[in-house]
Design an enzyme around this catalytic site. Structure first.
Site, PDB file in Angstrom:
ATOM      1  N   LEU B  68       0.826  -1.213   0.000  1.00 57.25           N
ATOM      2  CA  LEU B  68       0.000   0.000   0.000  1.00 57.25           C
ATOM      3  C   LEU B  68       0.862   1.266   0.000  1.00 57.25           C
ATOM      4  O   LEU B  68       2.046   1.215   0.313  1.00 57.25           O
ATOM      5  CB  LEU B  68      -0.906  -0.039   1.234  1.00 57.25           C
ATOM      6  CG  LEU B  68      -1.856  -1.262   1.233  1.00 57.25           C
ATOM      7  CD1 LEU B  68      -2.262  -1.638   2.637  1.00 57.25           C
ATOM      8  CD2 LEU B  68      -3.080  -1.017   0.358  1.00 57.25           C
ATOM      9  N   PRO B  69       0.254   2.405  -0.383  1.00 59.03           N
ATOM     10  CA  PRO B  69       1.068   3.614  -0.590  1.00 59.03           C
ATOM     11  C   PRO B  69       1.707   4.216   0.660  1.00 59.03           C
ATOM     12  O   PRO B  69       2.833   4.681   0.601  1.00 59.03           O
ATOM     13  CB  PRO B  69       0.083   4.622  -1.202  1.00 59.03           C
ATOM     14  CG  PRO B  69      -1.080   3.826  -1.664  1.00 59.03           C
ATOM     15  CD  PRO B  69      -1.135   2.596  -0.802  1.00 59.03           C
ATOM     16  N   ASN B  73      -2.893   4.216   4.932  1.00 58.16           N
ATOM     17  CA  ASN B  73      -3.551   3.131   4.218  1.00 58.16           C
ATOM     18  C   ASN B  73      -3.334   1.805   4.928  1.00 58.16           C
ATOM     19  O   ASN B  73      -4.254   0.985   5.050  1.00 58.16           O
ATOM     20  CB  ASN B  73      -2.998   3.011   2.795  1.00 58.16           C
ATOM     21  CG  ASN B  73      -3.033   4.324   2.043  1.00 58.16           C
ATOM     22  OD1 ASN B  73      -1.979   4.899   1.761  1.00 58.16           O
ATOM     23  ND2 ASN B  73      -4.216   4.821   1.742  1.00 58.16           N
ATOM     24  N   THR B  99       6.149   0.632   2.138  1.00 56.70           N
ATOM     25  CA  THR B  99       7.224   1.364   2.824  1.00 56.70           C
ATOM     26  C   THR B  99       6.575   2.382   3.752  1.00 56.70           C
ATOM     27  O   THR B  99       5.931   3.333   3.297  1.00 56.70           O
ATOM     28  CB  THR B  99       8.130   2.079   1.806  1.00 56.70           C
ATOM     29  OG1 THR B  99       8.763   1.093   1.002  1.00 56.70           O
ATOM     30  CG2 THR B  99       9.199   2.905   2.515  1.00 56.70           C
ATOM     31  N   LYS B 174      15.283  -0.241   4.734  1.00 55.40           N
ATOM     32  CA  LYS B 174      14.839   0.418   3.501  1.00 55.40           C
ATOM     33  C   LYS B 174      15.045   1.928   3.571  1.00 55.40           C
ATOM     34  O   LYS B 174      15.613   2.522   2.650  1.00 55.40           O
ATOM     35  CB  LYS B 174      13.347   0.106   3.282  1.00 55.40           C
ATOM     36  CG  LYS B 174      12.633   0.926   2.207  1.00 55.40           C
ATOM     37  CD  LYS B 174      12.838   0.382   0.810  1.00 55.40           C
ATOM     38  CE  LYS B 174      12.249   1.286  -0.264  1.00 55.40           C
ATOM     39  NZ  LYS B 174      10.836   1.111  -0.500  1.00 55.40           N
ATOM     40  N   LYS B 249       9.100  11.175  -0.311  1.00 56.10           N
ATOM     41  CA  LYS B 249       8.292  10.458   0.682  1.00 56.10           C
ATOM     42  C   LYS B 249       9.194   9.613   1.605  1.00 56.10           C
ATOM     43  O   LYS B 249       9.056   9.650   2.822  1.00 56.10           O
ATOM     44  CB  LYS B 249       7.299   9.523  -0.031  1.00 56.10           C
ATOM     45  CG  LYS B 249       6.432   8.694   0.911  1.00 56.10           C
ATOM     46  CD  LYS B 249       6.002   7.366   0.298  1.00 56.10           C
ATOM     47  CE  LYS B 249       5.696   6.345   1.384  1.00 56.10           C
ATOM     48  NZ  LYS B 249       5.562   4.971   0.870  1.00 56.10           N
TER      49      LYS B 249
END
Lengths: 301, 301, 301, 301
Positions: B68-69, B73, B99, B174, B249
């Site tokens: 998911l974004p 979410n 992420t 990450k 982001k």
């Protein structure tokens, strides 16, 4: 060996000393000068001819290497009252291995050219150890036709002689590399610190970075976190290596070049400031990877 | 093949779509859900079972992957009115490949654990191309004993499955990697720009950096200067690759994690600001290596 | 005086203690709570009623002020197992004077509204001295019709009650002011340091700045250079004033708000990092103007 | 009036033109020179004597004011083949009002002193409007005994003549002020932008800042947000005022001074980079308060 023509060497400090010795080893008669006479004694014992001034060197040798701390020293040695330019012979090859502002290299090149001689900038990467082992990298700027002549001498002192382009590009390459190095070192230090804070084992994180797009020389060859790698300054309390004060100096040169060419260097500029703050906080003589220690929180109060 | 137990997949966007298809290819009956019903149609045709809500997925599958974004979410899909947690079965394995903030992953893990199930965070590196080619890297955080079970599924979608440590460390790895990537990309861009201004040929400079201590993935594999390398976004007007808005982001997540853990990230923080300014200046959808173009002077007036 | 209705006060720390005492002085019966029972003893002696939990306070008072260290504390006091929301009465006025993320204030306001009560955020500027002297500034966010009701209480504790707009804007104003304050303080410190290095007398430089466009509160009212002004922390070895660790906290809130709203804050972000580094280097408890000392070079080696 | 001795004026550009006219108005016979002959015509009509070179000026006047764009111009005018120093008379007073590197001012002062003359640096603050209105501020560095002599001339052109200290401190004061100005302007811009994003009305926020510790000249006198104040560049699409490219130039001088004196200037350095990036993005000729527009997000895609 006796048939080799003499080579002048000016600046016999930490780096110049082993470099000049390597020329002696290769059979070059060395004409030596240093502003501190005691730096020359050792060379007298090695059979080198010690002179009174840069001008004297220029009178006795038509190939001269200079290895000096900073721009003002280089300007003085070239253009001072007893400077090289007072007695430089036509056709001489003058190689400056100091790390200085490329704009200064360009100005000196013009002055040298007026005297009918050739100037090349050839700063080095690699420290005292590499100088001793004749393992330096030389980044060379100047007229391409003269590169082979310069290379003949530089190969006695280094293993990697790279032609970069016109005069000043040797300096440019050096300060560009060191600016990117400083950025990626600080980046690696803050990234490793953040990862540790988020629960990652530093060795695991280094391994992941090194197979990923975050990989850089500072993460895979010179990791700043104690315990991650052997044989690097971080494994030895940041002793040895490349001092923070020297990195700050090179970042100052990068900053001046960027300012003069109106080039935005947002991270290079910040890296410069961080190394300056470290100098102000007692890190001047530690290896530049000590930025990990500088950033590491010790909020104990 | 028919004997394989079903796998739930929630989030069938640009990345989730090819990932879920790779599960289908490996013979897993997929139980699909996406907030946009049209995203599911394709999967219906492929024989997947399409459901009405995350809760429905949890009822029908005891292994679920979410892609998911962003954090809100993921929180909604897990803890919402029709979220996974409403009907998750004991012993289920829930893998989140989005992420997000590692602190959110940790909170979800606690909520999942209370239901007697297992949560792992497994964000990916590699873009849509890697997702299609089942060539993603998964960075996995969670209980080590469950890693093999997760790996069984993840190997259908990726070629490199790395165990990072406790829950949240997949996310941490990450965002750490991407923060260092952003720093070294901007550093490479400004260094290349400075070198060009100082008279260096960009190919020569890249070559020198890549054999020196300035070397990094951004200089040797993904060089941001047009003309230096083939097959990278800089060779194609910064189309494709990893969008500036996505990098912004991830840097936001890094910044939030750093703020919450009181970790100084001077360059990561500045990199975040630069990518934000780029978004504000029309670069949002260009590859993040377009920072070279952003910094390049065009002082024409 | 006896006819005044009781006011709840939760959080009797360094700031809350003198604030609540000022309510007592104005004749308000105070219903007190603090997570550390010893913080309440003093209030018992002053005639206040001490309770067992925030819920108890909400049961006994329909106007409540909270003054807590950070977001998680405020969330716990409102929404915890014994939180205010368990027993809040319809029509109650809940004023939070803590400095927290404005997004949290907005969420709490929604939850409070669902219970039929009113929430306002009213963080303060001014330190313990101003709290004692009832000289605080309150920046108030919330429904405008309720502002007068809030002001009635806040004027007992402060001299300047500013209405900022909808819920959350009190916090926004506070963190905006402190972000700009941090930037101009660091800017003043580095400017003064540079001027001194360039041969200027610090008093002369301060005077020039203060009649010029560089003028700011940090240069004309709170100069960070020892010897320039009397009665400021720089005149007293950076004791007292507003601690570096508190400034770092507020900059963290500004950073999180900026990240969440995708707002570029290049200098605010760097100021945050500098105060974080200072915390890491032993300055946590010194006044935030000690950044002058932090930046001042002591390259003695 | 006719009895006044002549004053030389070199550099009749945007600023020099109105400054020299004010000398004429006060009855000083002006000996004029500019590298562009057409810049002198107007002065011929006003009765000034136009010369062929700086040396000619020095021959005819023993008080000379120079107003030039940057360091190389000043060096050329003083030390060039037809420079002032070729014919300067003993006891002459040479006042340089250009904004240049203070280190250059110091070097020129030495050269001038060798000729038995006196050099003072006296850069100005205030733009073309202030120059016309004889309303400039002069920041003067040099031997204190000569200050009155300089003041006699400078008061014809400015309303505020400040003695700063030894030679170079005029420049130092100027670049220090402008560095702090740049920092607080960017800080104000990002703070106002963040506040607006968080729901604050910009006028309300400006009012709060201006009664609080975030107050600075950029917030209370020259607010960068359109609609907050009248009569400032932000009210007029950032036309007029002080151009971004000029601010970038002054920040470059500050950066070079900081680098040469090893002074950390983390925010000044970042401000420099931001103004450089703005120049690269089309803002070179807009007022420097346009940084608000530069930072304001327009993430439309």
């Amino acid at each position: 060996m006796a048939s080799k023509t003499p080579v002048g060497f000016i600046g016999l400090g930490n780096m110049g000393n082993p470099m000049a010795k390597n020329l002696v080893k290769h059979g070059y008669p060395v004409i030596a000068y240093d502003v501190f006479p005691e730096a020359c004694k050792e060379f007298q014992d090695l059979g080198a001819q010690v002179t009174e001034s840069p001008a004297d060197v220029a009178e006795k040798a038509d190939r001269i290497i200079t290895m000096l701390p900073s721009s003002p020293n280089v300007i003085e040695v070239y253009t001072g009252a007893n400077g090289i330019l007072k007695k430089v012979k036509k056709g001489s090859l003058l190689i400056d291995s100091s790390t200085i502002d490329p704009a200064v290299s360009k100005e000196l090149a013009k002055a040298v050219e007026k005297m009918g001689a050739v100037f090349m900038d050839a700063p080095v990467s690699g420290g005292v150890g590499a100088a001793r082992a004749a393992n330096l990298t030389f980044m060379v700027g100047g007229v391409e036709q003269e590169f082979d002549a310069a290379k003949e001498l530089l190969t006695c002192m280094g293993s990697n002689i790279v032609y970069c382009g016109e005069v000043g590009t040797g300096q440019a390459a050096k300060i560009c590399n060191n600016m990117l190095l400083a950025i990626s070192m600080i980046g690696t230090a803050e990234t490793m610190n953040l990862g540790i804070r988020l629960g990652l084992d530093p060795k695991v994180l280094a391994k992941i970075l090194n197979i990923s797009s975050g990989r850089c020389w500072s993460s895979d060859t010179y990791n700043p976190v104690p315990g991650v790698m052997e044989g690097v300054p971080s494994a030895n309390n940041y002793q040895g290596g490349f001092g923070t004060t020297l990195m700050a100096k090179d970042l100052g040169l990068a900053q001046i070049s960027a300012t003069n060419t109106k080039t935005p260097v947002p991270l290079g500029s910040q890296a410069h400031q961080i190394y300056r703050m470290m100098c102000a906080k007692g890190y001047a003589l530690k290896d530049f990877s000590a930025v990990f220690q500088f950033l590491r929180e010790e909020e104990t109060f």
